[in-house]
Design a protein around this motif. Structure first.
Motif, PDB file in Angstrom:
ATOM      1  N   PHE A   1      -9.215  -1.538  -0.017  1.00 38.89           N
ATOM      2  CA  PHE A   1      -8.261  -0.677  -0.726  1.00 38.89           C
ATOM      3  C   PHE A   1      -8.969   0.382  -1.560  1.00 38.89           C
ATOM      4  O   PHE A   1     -10.118   0.212  -1.966  1.00 38.89           O
TER       5      PHE A   1
ATOM      6  N   ASP B   1      -4.446   1.788   1.552  1.00 38.06           N
ATOM      7  CA  ASP B   1      -5.245   1.088   2.556  1.00 38.06           C
ATOM      8  C   ASP B   1      -6.528   1.872   2.786  1.00 38.06           C
ATOM      9  O   ASP B   1      -6.486   3.088   3.025  1.00 38.06           O
TER      10      ASP B   1
ATOM     11  N   SER C   1       0.831  -1.203   0.000  1.00 39.35           N
ATOM     12  CA  SER C   1       0.000   0.000   0.000  1.00 39.35           C
ATOM     13  C   SER C   1       0.861   1.246   0.000  1.00 39.35           C
ATOM     14  O   SER C   1       1.908   1.303   0.641  1.00 39.35           O
TER      15      SER C   1
END
Length: 155
Positions: free
Chosen positions: A104, A129, A3
């Motif tokens: 996500f 994230d 991420s």
């Protein structure tokens, strides 16, 4: 895929001018990331072409919804993530597909709609994230109007 970290720098142009929002990915302003990519790819024109979004200049709707890809007045299925350096998003925008899932938020399929031949496949994708992204968007809703220069918003 790891991420990326996202923040939004918010500041007013000049003395009490309009609010400008610049996404910052992994610590770097998106304006710098795209300038570096376009220059390295030999695109012309390139460099200092983009600026932050100025919500007062266009009815994007609430910024949290906009940055989740829900802007009602955007061009087609993509969302402007940067404006032209002149402040008008329709002049020279950087567009991205924003896809949000439970885990996500992904920015990909970047394009410069006025230069359809440009290839941005190697730019991004950026995956954030969802919990961190939502936290940054919640902070973005608290941006006070006419409050002078603001620091980066916490995430």
């Amino acid at each position: 895929m790891t991420s990326n970290d996202i923040r939004f720098d918010c500041q007013h142009c000049g003395d009490g001018g309009p609010l400008v929002i610049v996404p910052r990915i992994d610590g770097a302003p998106l304006t710098e990331l795209i300038d570096g990519f376009e220059i390295a790819a030999g695109m012309q024109p390139a460099g200092d072409a983009y600026g932050g979004l100025i919500p007062e200049f266009f009815r994007f709707g609430p910024m949290p919804g906009h940055f989740l890809g829900r802007s009602t007045n955007a061009m087609g299925p993509k969302t402007p993530v940067l404006d032209c350096e002149c402040g008008e998003w329709g002049c020279w925008p950087l567009m991205a597909r924003i896809t949000a899932t439970a885990d996500f938020v992904t920015w990909d399929a970047f394009e410069q709609p006025h230069r359809k031949a440009r290839d941005y496949v190697a730019f991004g994708p950026f995956q954030f994230d969802r919990h961190q992204y939502d936290g940054v968007l919640r902070a973005l809703t608290c941006v006070p109007r006419n409050s002078g220069v603001l620091e980066s918003l916490p995430g």
